[in-house]
Write an enzyme that holds these catalytic residues in place. Structure first.
Site, mmCIF file in Angstrom:
data_model
loop_
_atom_site.group_PDB
_atom_site.id
_atom_site.type_symbol
_atom_site.label_atom_id
_atom_site.label_comp_id
_atom_site.label_asym_id
_atom_site.label_seq_id
_atom_site.Cartn_x
_atom_site.Cartn_y
_atom_site.Cartn_z
ATOM 1 N N ASN A 1 0.844 -1.191 0.000
ATOM 2 C CA ASN A 1 0.000 0.000 0.000
ATOM 3 C C ASN A 1 0.880 1.241 0.000
ATOM 4 O O ASN A 1 2.110 1.139 -0.062
ATOM 5 C CB ASN A 1 -0.951 -0.018 1.209
ATOM 6 C CG ASN A 1 -0.184 -0.173 2.520
ATOM 7 O OD1 ASN A 1 0.556 0.707 2.933
ATOM 8 N ND2 ASN A 1 -0.356 -1.333 3.162
ATOM 9 N N ASP B 1 -4.833 -6.308 4.564
ATOM 10 C CA ASP B 1 -5.986 -7.090 5.016
ATOM 11 C C ASP B 1 -6.002 -8.474 4.384
ATOM 12 O O ASP B 1 -6.589 -9.406 4.934
ATOM 13 C CB ASP B 1 -7.286 -6.354 4.659
ATOM 14 C CG ASP B 1 -7.432 -5.042 5.410
ATOM 15 O OD1 ASP B 1 -7.035 -4.989 6.590
ATOM 16 O OD2 ASP B 1 -7.906 -4.063 4.809
ATOM 17 N N LYS C 1 10.021 -16.727 -9.810
ATOM 18 C CA LYS C 1 9.258 -15.723 -10.537
ATOM 19 C C LYS C 1 8.210 -16.389 -11.427
ATOM 20 O O LYS C 1 8.495 -17.316 -12.181
ATOM 21 C CB LYS C 1 10.204 -14.883 -11.395
ATOM 22 C CG LYS C 1 9.496 -13.803 -12.200
ATOM 23 C CD LYS C 1 10.479 -13.022 -13.058
ATOM 24 C CE LYS C 1 9.755 -12.004 -13.923
ATOM 25 N NZ LYS C 1 10.693 -11.257 -14.787
ATOM 26 N N PHE D 1 -5.085 3.614 14.188
ATOM 27 C CA PHE D 1 -5.241 4.642 13.153
ATOM 28 C C PHE D 1 -6.265 4.168 12.139
ATOM 29 O O PHE D 1 -6.349 2.965 11.838
ATOM 30 C CB PHE D 1 -3.907 4.913 12.445
ATOM 31 C CG PHE D 1 -3.059 5.938 13.141
ATOM 32 C CD1 PHE D 1 -2.849 7.186 12.578
ATOM 33 C CD2 PHE D 1 -2.485 5.662 14.370
ATOM 34 C CE1 PHE D 1 -2.074 8.140 13.214
ATOM 35 C CE2 PHE D 1 -1.706 6.604 15.018
ATOM 36 C CZ PHE D 1 -1.497 7.851 14.442
ATOM 37 N N LYS E 1 -14.407 1.228 14.278
ATOM 38 C CA LYS E 1 -13.168 0.476 14.549
ATOM 39 C C LYS E 1 -12.829 0.524 16.032
ATOM 40 O O LYS E 1 -12.418 -0.493 16.621
ATOM 41 C CB LYS E 1 -12.020 1.045 13.722
ATOM 42 C CG LYS E 1 -10.668 0.407 14.005
ATOM 43 C CD LYS E 1 -9.531 1.021 13.195
ATOM 44 C CE LYS E 1 -9.498 0.452 11.800
ATOM 45 N NZ LYS E 1 -8.246 0.847 11.074
ATOM 46 N N LYS F 1 -12.776 -3.062 17.992
ATOM 47 C CA LYS F 1 -11.445 -3.574 18.314
ATOM 48 C C LYS F 1 -10.973 -3.187 19.713
ATOM 49 O O LYS F 1 -9.818 -3.408 20.069
ATOM 50 C CB LYS F 1 -10.454 -3.115 17.239
ATOM 51 C CG LYS F 1 -10.882 -3.612 15.853
ATOM 52 C CD LYS F 1 -9.874 -3.329 14.776
ATOM 53 C CE LYS F 1 -10.379 -3.876 13.429
ATOM 54 N NZ LYS F 1 -9.404 -3.697 12.335
#
Length: 411
Positions: free
Chosen positions: A217, A288, A298, A332, A346, A350
């Protein structure tokens, strides 16, 4: 005059540049602030300013010759190194910077620098082209990576006639930098997180498809790094668990760095330290999903499509929340819309103590920037609303909030 440097032992290294004349004012100002200033001059520096001048201003013996030992019971450069709270090289020529980078020790100053364990500050002064030379830049980068702090030169008319960057910063400014350094040191010793163990995660995890491809990401790690710096400045014992990042982590040797790659690696590193920590800040962007299988070689191109089967990774925050005991847990939530709803959801799901929400579509708040725009929530709702600010400032504000709550819980 307030003696803000009272009792501090400072080695002032003076090297051979025209800016050496400013060392007289610098010595005087540091001494007036209460510091014990031990001047070490290079042979070249003595061409610009005399030992007698600096001895008169510092009220201390001035050193320039490694072999001029006056006390048979001690070795001068070792004694100086052992007693120093800070070493300041001002002015610092390209020559001394090169010696420091390559570990050369052929005079009193360079020999003492190899024996020093105290923090080192360098205030360069040289011709603008010298300052921009690739060799000088490389040497400064080497020193920076070792934790040496730099006081950047100013811009203006140089003694050589050029106009540009390379002029030694003014003595008043250098003294202020030194004062601020000791203020930060004191905060580390008596800050609001002194005695607390804090674990911070940073960066984006990497999920391997094959040895040359992966899923990741846009997280740069900058927010996590800012949190680590702020926590250390507040006196905490800091462990930084970093995945892939766009820049080098903080150079403070007191920040324990743990490098990981995948979400599973980060899960294991976090859980290993969970029981023993007081505060956990999960600033990393953890994948995730990961490929069900990762090829050992490869994957060759064949056909018009390639199908990857992805499976869920372990939810680290959820796992921590379920096993929370005494720990203070901060998460975060980087969102692209409806940030408050998703962040508060969240926090509840959590079992977080605080959640820091930011909409990464806002200018100045996205991945890779040096700034952020955040809102912090607890179970009752909004507790901190920060407009555009540097990530370092965001980190300080968030950790001050955590420190107050942790302190309150102990009352």
């Amino acid at each position: 005059m307030v003696k803000s440097l009272q009792g501090k032992s400072i080695i002032l290294g003076i090297t051979g540049g025209i800016a050496a004349y400013k060392a007289a004012a610098l010595t005087s100002k540091l001494t007036q602030k209460g510091a014990k200033v031990h001047v070490i001059m290079t042979a070249s520096a003595k061409q610009f300013i005399t030992e007698l001048t600096l001895q008169s201003l510092s009220k201390q013996r001035v050193f320039s010759d490694t072999f001029q030992e006056r006390d048979p019971s001690s070795i001068s450069h070792i004694d100086l190194a052992d007693s120093a709270d800070l070493v300041l090289i001002a002015p610092a020529t390209a020559n001394i910077i090169a010696k420091m980078a390559h570990g050369l020790a052929d005079d009193m100053l360079s020999t003492t620098l190899l024996a020093v364990t105290a923090p080192i500050m360098v205030a360069p002064a040289m011709n603008v082209h010298m300052y921009q030379h690739p060799a000088v830049i490389s040497n400064m980068d080497t020193l920076y990576k070792r934790g040496v702090q730099f006081i950047e030169p100013g811009e203006g008319q140089l003694a050589c006639g050029y106009v540009g960057k390379g002029r030694l910063e003014e003595p008043e400014t250098i003294v202020k930098v030194v004062e601020n350094f000791f203020v930060r040191q004191q905060e580390k010793e008596s800050g609001p997180l002194t005695g607390k163990k804090i674990v911070i995660t940073a960066g984006g995890t990497v999920e391997r498809i094959d040895p040359v491809r992966y899923i990741s990401n846009d997280s740069s790690g900058k927010m996590g790094f800012a949190l680590a710096r702020a926590a250390r400045a507040m006196g905490a014992e800091v462990t930084l668990i970093a995945a892939r990042t766009d820049e080098a982590p903080p150079l403070d040797p007191a920040i324990h760095l743990v490098r990981v790659e995948s979400a599973q690696d980060m899960y294991e590193a976090v859980m290993d330290r969970w029981t023993d920590c007081d505060i956990m800040v999960k600033a990393a962007a953890v994948a995730d999903y990961r490929p069900r299988q990762s090829s050992e070689s490869k994957i060759k191109k064949s056909g018009d499509t390639l199908t990857l089967e992805l499976v869920k990774t372990t939810d680290i925050l959820e796992s921590l929340g379920k096993n929370k005991d005494k720990q203070f847990l901060i998460g975060f939530a980087a969102e692209t819309g409806n940030a408050e709803f998703y962040a508060r959801d969240k926090l509840i799901r959590k079992n977080l103590d605080l959640v820091v929400a930011n909409d990464v579509t806002l200018e100045g708040a996205g991945f890779g920037t040096d700034t952020n725009i955040v809102k912090v929530y607890d179970i009752e709702g909004l507790v901190l609303d920060l407009p555009l600010a540097s990530k370092d400032e965001v980190a300080r504000q968030v950790l001050r909030l955590a420190a107050d709550r942790v302190a309150g819980a102990l009352l």
